[in-house]
Every structure is written in structure tokens, then in C-alpha cells.
Scaffold this motif. Structure first.
Motif, mmCIF file in Angstrom:
data_model
loop_
_atom_site.group_PDB
_atom_site.id
_atom_site.type_symbol
_atom_site.label_atom_id
_atom_site.label_comp_id
_atom_site.label_asym_id
_atom_site.label_seq_id
_atom_site.Cartn_x
_atom_site.Cartn_y
_atom_site.Cartn_z
ATOM 1 N N GLY A 144 31.603 44.097 39.079
ATOM 2 C CA GLY A 144 30.377 43.814 38.312
ATOM 3 C C GLY A 144 29.991 42.638 38.283
ATOM 4 O O GLY A 144 30.474 41.600 38.734
ATOM 5 N N TRP A 145 28.963 42.181 37.503
ATOM 6 C CA TRP A 145 28.359 40.931 37.430
ATOM 7 C C TRP A 145 29.261 39.756 36.734
ATOM 8 O O TRP A 145 29.233 38.621 37.188
ATOM 9 C CB TRP A 145 27.410 40.840 36.451
ATOM 10 N N PHE A 146 30.103 40.051 35.833
ATOM 11 C CA PHE A 146 31.096 39.381 35.155
ATOM 12 C C PHE A 146 32.454 39.316 35.808
ATOM 13 O O PHE A 146 33.406 38.788 35.158
ATOM 14 C CB PHE A 146 30.820 39.185 33.631
ATOM 15 N N GLY A 147 32.619 40.281 36.651
ATOM 16 C CA GLY A 147 33.917 40.712 36.955
ATOM 17 C C GLY A 147 34.658 39.690 37.435
ATOM 18 O O GLY A 147 35.930 39.277 36.887
ATOM 19 N N GLU A 148 34.328 38.738 38.235
ATOM 20 C CA GLU A 148 35.324 37.374 38.596
ATOM 21 C C GLU A 148 35.366 36.684 37.487
ATOM 22 O O GLU A 148 36.590 35.949 37.495
ATOM 23 C CB GLU A 148 34.342 36.685 39.911
ATOM 24 N N TRP A 149 34.333 36.187 36.739
ATOM 25 C CA TRP A 149 34.715 35.527 35.650
ATOM 26 C C TRP A 149 35.823 35.955 34.693
ATOM 27 O O TRP A 149 36.427 35.171 34.362
ATOM 28 C CB TRP A 149 33.353 35.217 34.885
ATOM 29 N N LEU A 150 35.700 37.244 34.747
ATOM 30 C CA LEU A 150 36.580 37.884 33.771
ATOM 31 C C LEU A 150 37.954 37.735 34.315
ATOM 32 O O LEU A 150 39.037 37.297 33.357
ATOM 33 C CB LEU A 150 36.355 39.355 33.336
ATOM 34 N N ILE A 151 38.286 37.808 35.512
ATOM 35 C CA ILE A 151 39.192 37.846 36.357
ATOM 36 C C ILE A 151 40.073 36.244 36.157
ATOM 37 O O ILE A 151 41.071 36.189 35.761
ATOM 38 C CB ILE A 151 39.522 38.333 37.671
ATOM 39 N N ASP A 152 38.955 35.388 36.383
ATOM 40 C CA ASP A 152 39.481 33.908 36.411
ATOM 41 C C ASP A 152 39.951 33.566 34.936
ATOM 42 O O ASP A 152 40.743 32.702 34.832
ATOM 43 C CB ASP A 152 38.100 33.125 36.765
ATOM 44 N N HIS A 153 39.403 34.261 34.082
ATOM 45 C CA HIS A 153 39.889 33.732 32.555
ATOM 46 C C HIS A 153 40.829 34.910 32.025
ATOM 47 O O HIS A 153 41.287 34.889 30.974
ATOM 48 C CB HIS A 153 38.808 33.907 31.694
ATOM 49 N N ASP A 154 41.345 35.871 32.795
ATOM 50 C CA ASP A 154 42.326 36.672 32.620
ATOM 51 C C ASP A 154 41.942 37.660 31.507
ATOM 52 O O ASP A 154 42.774 37.759 30.683
ATOM 53 C CB ASP A 154 43.583 35.819 32.142
ATOM 54 N N LEU A 155 40.654 38.120 31.373
ATOM 55 C CA LEU A 155 40.155 38.813 30.468
ATOM 56 C C LEU A 155 39.928 40.253 31.036
ATOM 57 O O LEU A 155 39.591 40.331 32.266
ATOM 58 C CB LEU A 155 39.040 38.501 29.991
ATOM 59 N N LYS A 156 40.289 41.270 30.212
ATOM 60 C CA LYS A 156 40.144 42.729 30.694
ATOM 61 C C LYS A 156 39.282 43.743 29.617
ATOM 62 O O LYS A 156 39.416 43.389 28.517
ATOM 63 C CB LYS A 156 41.489 43.404 30.830
ATOM 64 N N VAL A 157 38.188 44.068 30.270
ATOM 65 C CA VAL A 157 37.260 44.674 29.434
ATOM 66 C C VAL A 157 37.442 46.270 29.715
ATOM 67 O O VAL A 157 37.550 47.053 28.958
ATOM 68 C CB VAL A 157 35.706 44.201 29.651
ATOM 69 N N VAL A 158 36.835 46.371 31.149
ATOM 70 C CA VAL A 158 36.870 47.715 31.622
ATOM 71 C C VAL A 158 38.232 48.241 31.715
ATOM 72 O O VAL A 158 39.131 47.623 32.324
ATOM 73 C CB VAL A 158 36.018 47.779 32.732
ATOM 74 N N PHE A 159 38.531 49.529 31.646
ATOM 75 C CA PHE A 159 40.012 50.228 31.471
ATOM 76 C C PHE A 159 40.814 49.488 30.676
ATOM 77 O O PHE A 159 41.860 49.244 30.851
ATOM 78 C CB PHE A 159 40.533 49.982 33.080
ATOM 79 N N ALA A 160 40.142 49.104 29.579
ATOM 80 C CA ALA A 160 40.977 48.416 28.468
ATOM 81 C C ALA A 160 40.377 48.584 27.126
ATOM 82 O O ALA A 160 39.138 49.118 27.045
ATOM 83 C CB ALA A 160 41.208 47.005 28.536
ATOM 84 N N VAL A 161 40.976 48.053 26.012
ATOM 85 C CA VAL A 161 40.748 48.457 24.916
ATOM 86 C C VAL A 161 39.036 47.838 24.298
ATOM 87 O O VAL A 161 38.225 48.682 23.984
ATOM 88 C CB VAL A 161 41.468 48.045 23.649
ATOM 89 N N PRO A 162 38.957 46.692 24.889
ATOM 90 C CA PRO A 162 37.502 46.042 24.554
ATOM 91 C C PRO A 162 36.231 47.000 25.282
ATOM 92 O O PRO A 162 35.408 47.390 24.705
ATOM 93 C CB PRO A 162 37.567 44.653 25.388
ATOM 94 N N GLY A 163 36.708 47.432 26.418
ATOM 95 C CA GLY A 163 35.673 48.670 27.074
ATOM 96 C C GLY A 163 35.386 49.623 26.247
ATOM 97 O O GLY A 163 34.185 50.259 25.886
ATOM 98 N N ILE A 164 36.466 50.230 25.588
ATOM 99 C CA ILE A 164 36.286 51.415 24.960
ATOM 100 C C ILE A 164 35.492 50.862 23.658
ATOM 101 O O ILE A 164 34.752 51.948 23.182
ATOM 102 C CB ILE A 164 37.557 52.029 24.661
ATOM 103 N N ILE A 165 35.736 50.131 23.034
ATOM 104 C CA ILE A 165 35.070 49.775 21.957
ATOM 105 C C ILE A 165 33.474 49.431 22.084
ATOM 106 O O ILE A 165 32.596 49.923 21.397
ATOM 107 C CB ILE A 165 35.512 48.439 21.139
ATOM 108 N N LEU A 166 33.325 48.680 23.169
ATOM 109 C CA LEU A 166 32.021 48.480 23.543
ATOM 110 C C LEU A 166 31.079 49.760 23.916
ATOM 111 O O LEU A 166 29.816 49.924 23.112
ATOM 112 C CB LEU A 166 31.899 47.587 24.969
#
Lengths: 325, 297
Positions: free
Chosen positions: B137-159
Motif C-alpha cells: 500500500g501507499w504507506f506500506g514501506e514507511w510503516l515497515i521502516d518504522h516497525d508499525l503494523k496496521v493491517v492484519f493487526a489490532v490498529p487495522g481492525i479499529i480503523l
């Protein structure tokens, strides 16, 4: 506090609500903004309050430009046509609201608030309703509570938008007198909006007649009624007959017409089509013979009884006063 | 004489036969049809959930709902709704306040935007978040670089939950606040109240029941949401499974008793929601009736 309005204009989209309004409200006066609905009187009132901002022009309070001052800083009291009481608060809390929402430094103590509210409720003669909720009150009571609420913050200017518009005729009349007396007691500069000419004539010190976003005439009730400045004012204040004259359109009040059985110089012939005789005045409806237009005439009962006109009879009319525009 | 008696009889007949009534046969078959429809489509499934859940006995039922994966699913569902309900309460009040008490450009566009989650299929809603925050996705790389997980994790479910439940509070409040107008707010303003004080002391108390109603609906949807959450969850047992997803997994594993046991909890939630909703509606109607009655005094 005196209010000065200078060259105020306001439009809503394509619609021009106010056009170049100039007006002076002297301190301590009770002024009526009178006009038909849609003439811009409420918009002008809301601009004075700061609830609406003008496109052009200035509002001065005691000579100080207040045009862009926040509503909260203007220290005005506003009474809404439909009261706008806080429906979930008791009458007491409604009146206390303006004091309670003050910042801590200027907020009166609870005891002071209590005293002030009860004084105001006494002033509007509704002390006994303090614990009721607005929906439990009659229209007239609500309007008086709305007034008490507006007065609680000791406004320098009191603005009332069609204050009696939603009330029935009897209550309206009582409240009207009561407002007049209250104003004589408090002497706070007051502006009220109305479309009811009788109300304006009875209550106000000065009447501002408005039409199509413009001021037609400013003057005492007597002046605007007896010397209307424009045809509009003539027609809006009281009944009037319009005649075509060689000089232009002529206006005559129904009581400014002499009726007789004998034709006279320049008199107008007509048939008496209807006699309405309830109350101290007798109203005659006369159909002109020449152009079939109706003319209203008012006679005193005694005078009518003397002349003893019959329906269907031909009579001759002669204006005793005629104003031509 | 004869004529007038006939007329009276005739009038008597008219008075007894109401214009809206039908013969008994028609009435009862229509009522029967309606009841049968209700029974088959609403009552039967409701009963079936509880019957299936308890078919293998109380012990199996208890075991199914106290099992660790089930507990973690419940926990996640609670977290999702505990986060999304207050946030959407906030957004909803802000949106309704802005739309009903102020005039500004683009107001209609905002109203349409608020309705978007109703118009979009929940699956698409989920996919949107995968597209934005997923690996490709658009922010995929950025999220990996910062060790953040949104999709397939709790934040994604909340979003995803926030997205699908976004309109409820605002939709509930807007018509109510529109009907109430701005006069009370203007009155408070002239009396010197600040924006916060107006919101807190004038606007919110006036929409109390609508607000509570909106929260109940938001919560029910937040806990029951399947489609959007299913896409972003990744179905990791004990980690990213909400209750509806857990039910699906159990069902697919032919573990019917457990599936229905968890489902029965969701059903109970629905029943509680209905009771609360009815109570709130009743209260609101009572308040309205009280005002209505007193107006005529």
C-alpha cells in the motif's frame, strides 16, 4: 446607550436584505422597527445584536465602532420571537444562565445570583414559576421569562424580535402595555421589531418604518401616522383610500372624507354598498359611480345616526384632507 | 313515514360498518401470514442460535466461551468498540454541531461524505485500508521502516470499525438538531456563553436521547461488524480475531456447538441493544409528549 447605524447593507446571496440603512437610536428610547415581513427589520436587529454581520457600514454603540465586536462583548439583551428558552432548564436556571456562564472573576456568588434572579422574576411578576420548566408555561409567561433572562445580564441595549408575534390578541395587548411600563421604569435603550402597526403606534417612542430593505420614514407615532412621508407609509399605517388626481396619487384616511346627499364642487358620486356599524365608528363602503372603485369612509356613530344613510343610496364624497405624492 | 324508517335503518348499517374493515377471513389470513413471516425469518433463527449453542449441554457451552481463543476474540471486540464508540461519538457530535448550527460552503458535501460508509460495501471499506496501510500500500514501506503494523493487526481492525460505524451518531443527531434550530444557541451566545459552555449546557442536554441512541447503534455495529474487519484482520487466532470472525472460523471447522455458543453471546448483545433502544425511544417519546401536552396549556 445610544445606537448609531451608518450605511449598513446586507445581502443573502442574490437577495438584498438591507440597503444603505442610516439610523440613530437615542439613549433610553423605545424604538420600533416596523414593516411587512421580508423588509429586513429582523436582519437589522440581528446586525445590531451581532448575530449577523453587515456587508457594509458600521454599528456604533455610544459612538464606539462595534461593527466587528463579538456578540458576547456587546452587552445586549435579545428576546427571540419564539422565546428560545432553554427547554431542559427550570425558569430559575434560564434567568440565571447569563450570570452563571460568566468567567469566574466576574461571576456573582450563588447567593447573589439567587437574589438577582428572584428580583427579576418579581419584576416580570412570575416569581412563583421559578421551579417550572419552559414547556409548562403559557406563551405570555414564556415571553416574560425570556425578557427576565435578557435583563439578567444588565444589558445596555434591549433588542426584541417580534416579541408578541406568537401570542393571541388579548395577551398581546396586556404584554404590550406591560412592556411600555417596564421600559418607563428601566429606561434601557430598546429596539423592537414588529409587523403590527397598532403595536408600534401604541408602544414606541419612535417608529422606523421599513420596506424592501430601506427606511421609509422615522418619526414619532403621531408623525408617521399623520404625516406619512411616502405612499408606502400611508398604506402600511392604517386604512387609506387612494385617488388618482391630476397631480399624482392622492391618499385620504377613511375619517378624512365628508359624506353628504347633495353633490358639491368636485365631489365624487357613489353608491353606499355596505354599512358596518359595530363599535363607536361606523364604516361605510362606497362604490364610485365613475370608476367602480371602492372607497372606505368612517363616521362617528352620532354623525351617522343624524345623517341616517341607507344602503343602496347614492352619496357624494369630498376629501377634507388629501395628500398627493 | 315508511321512507324515513328505511333511511334510518340504512344509516344504522353504515354506522356499524367501518370503511377500513375487511371480512374476518381476510383479516385473519393477513395477520397469520405476517406472524408466520416474522416467525420464520426472525424468531426461528433466534431460537435456533440458542438451541444449537446448548445442544451438547451447558458444559460444552461454557467451555466454548471460556476457551482462550474465544476470550481473546471477546477482548479484541471489546477493545475495538471501546476505542471506536467514543471516537465516533466525538466525530458525530462535532459533525452534527457544525452542520446544524453553522452555515458554510461545502456543507452538503460534508453530509454526503458522512453517509459514505453506509453506501460503501464493508468489504470495500476493509480493502481501502489494506490498500493504504498494507505491505504493497501507499504507506506500506514507511510503516515497515518504522516497525508499525496496521493491517492484519489490532490498529487495522479499529480503523475499519471506526469507518463502518462513523455515520451512526451524526445521522441520529443531525435531524434532531436541525428540528431544534439555532435559537437557543443564539440566546446563550447573546447571554455571553462561550462555545464550549453552549455545547455543554444547551446543545447536548437537548439531544441527550438521540445521542444515547446513536451510541447504542454504534456499539451494536462495532461489535457485530464482519465484512470490513474480516478483510483487515488476517484471521490470526488469538491475535486478530474478533467475535464475529471467531464464529466464522469455528463454523468452518465444523465446530458447530462452539460457533453457536459464541454466536449466542453476540445475539444476547443484540437483544440487550434492542431493549436499551426501546427504553431510550420510550423515554424520548415521553419527554416529547410531556412537552407537547404542556404547550397546549
Amino acid at each position: 446607550m445610544g445606537i448609531t447605524i451608518q450605511q449598513i447593507s446586507k445581502g443573502f446571496g442574490q437577495f438584498s436584505a438591507l440597503r444603505d440603512i442610516n439610523l440613530n437610536v437615542p439613549s433610553g428610547e423605545l424604538v420600533a422597527l416596523l414593516g411587512p415581513s421580508g423588509c429586513g427589520k429582523t436582519t437589522l436587529l440581528r446586525i445590531i445584536a451581532g448575530l449577523e454581520s453587515p456587508d457594509n457600514g458600521q454599528v456604533l454603540f455610544d459612538g464606539v465602532d462595534t461593527t466587528h465586536a463579538d456578540v458576547r462583548e456587546r452587552q445586549v439583551g435579545f428576546v427571540f420571537q419564539h422565546y428560545a428558552l432553554f427547554r431542559h432548564m427550570t425558569v430559575f436556571e434560564n434567568v440565571a444562565f447569563g450570570l452563571r456562564v460568566r468567567p469566574r472573576e466576574t461571576r456573582p456568588s450563588n447567593a447573589e445570583i439567587k437574589k438577582r434572579v428572584h428580583d427579576l422574576l418579581k419584576l416580570v411578576q412570575l416569581d412563583w414559576l421559578a421551579d417550572r420548566y419552559p414547556p409548562q408555561l403559557s406563551g405570555g409567561q414564556r415571553q416574560r421569562i425570556a425578557l427576565a433572562r435578557a435583563l439578567a445580564v444588565e444589558p445596555k441595549v434591549l433588542l426584541l424580535d417580534e416579541p408578541f408575534g406568537a401570542l393571541d390578541a388579548k395577551v398581546r395587548k396586556d404584554l404590550r402595555r406591560w412592556l411600555r411600563r417596564l421600559h418607563d421604569e428601566l429606561h434601557v435603550t430598546s429596539v423592537f421589531v414588529t409587523h403590527d402597526q397598532e403595536e408600534a403606534l401604541e408602544v414606541a417612542d419612535t417608529i422606523v418604518v421599513m420596506n424592501h430593505g430601506q427606511v421609509e420614514q422615522v418619526g414619532s407615532p403621531q408623525a408617521v401616522y399623520d404625516q406619512p412621508a411616502t405612499p408606502f407609509v400611508y398604506e402600511f399605517l392604517g386604512n387609506v383610500n387612494a385617488f388618482e388626481t391630476p397631480q399624482g396619487k392622492g391618499f385620504v384616511r377613511p375619517y378624512e372624507i365628508a359624506v353628504s346627499r347633495e353633490p358639491g364642487l368636485n365631489s365624487i358620486a357613489g353608491a353606499l354598498t355596505y354599512v358596518h356599524s359595530v363599535g363607536s365608528l361606523v364604516r361605510l363602503e362606497i362604490k364610485r359611480t365613475d370608476n367602480e372603485q371602492y372607497v372606505d369612509v368612517e363616521l362617528g356613530r352620532e354623525q351617522f345616526n343624524q345623517l341616517n344613510f341607507q344602503q343602496g343610496e347614492t352619496v357624494y364624497l369630498k376629501p377634507t384632507q388629501l395628500r398627493v405624492f | 313515514m315508511m321512507h324515513s324508517t328505511q333511511l334510518q335503518q340504512y344509516q344504522g348499517k353504515i354506522a356499524y360498518k367501518r370503511a377500513t374493515s375487511e371480512s374476518a377471513w381476510v383479516r385473519w389470513s393477513l395477520i397469520g401470514l405476517a406472524l408466520a413471516f416474522l416467525g420464520i425469518f426472525l424468531l426461528l433463527p433466534l431460537a435456533a442460535v440458542f438451541a444449537e449453542a446448548l445442544r451438547k449441554g451447558w458444559d460444552v457451552y461454557l467451555a466454548a466461551i471460556t476457551e482462550s481463543d474465544a476470550l481473546s476474540a471477546m477482548k479484541l471486540t471489546l477493545i475495538a468498540s471501546l476505542v471506536s464508540v467514543p471516537l465516533n461519538l466525538l466525530f458525530g457530535v462535532a459533525a452534527a454541531w457544525a452542520i446544524t448550527k453553522f452555515d458554510f460552503r461545502g456543507k452538503n458535501f460534508l453530509i454526503t461524505l458522512i453517509d459514505l460508509p453506509f453506501a460503501v460495501s464493508p468489504v470495500i471499506a476493509g480493502l481501502i485500508f489494506v490498500l493504504i496501510f498494507g505491505l504493497q500500500g501507499w504507506f506500506g514501506e514507511w510503516l515497515i521502516d518504522h516497525d508499525l503494523k496496521v493491517v492484519f493487526a489490532v490498529p487495522g481492525i479499529i480503523l475499519a470499525t471506526i469507518f463502518v460505524t462513523f455515520p451512526f451518531v451524526a445521522r441520529e443527531l443531525i435531524p434532531l438538531m436541525q428540528a431544534q434550530g439555532k435559537e437557543e444557541e443564539e440566546a446563550a451566545l447573546v447571554l455571553g456563553a462561550s462555545g464550549w459552555k453552549i455545547l455543554w449546557h444547551v446543545t447536548l442536554p437537548n439531544v441527550k436521547w438521540g445521542l444515547i441512541y446513536g451510541v447504542i447503534l454504534t456499539n451494536a455495529r462495532a461489535m457485530g461488524e464482519f465484512g470490513a474487519v474480516s478483510v483487515v484482520s488476517g484471521h490470526i487466532r488469538g491475535m486478530t480475531n474478533t467475535m464475529p470472525l471467531h464464529v466464522e472460523i469455528l463454523y468452518n471447522e465444523y465446530n458447530y456447538a462452539a460457533a453457536f455458543a459464541v454466536a449466542s453471546l453476540l445475539t444476547l448483545l443484540a437483544l440487550v441493544t434492542l431493549v436499551l433502544k426501546t427504553y431510550v425511544e420510550w423515554q424520548a417519546a415521553r419527554d416529547a409528549a410531556a412537552q407537547e401536552k404542556e404547550v397546549t396549556v
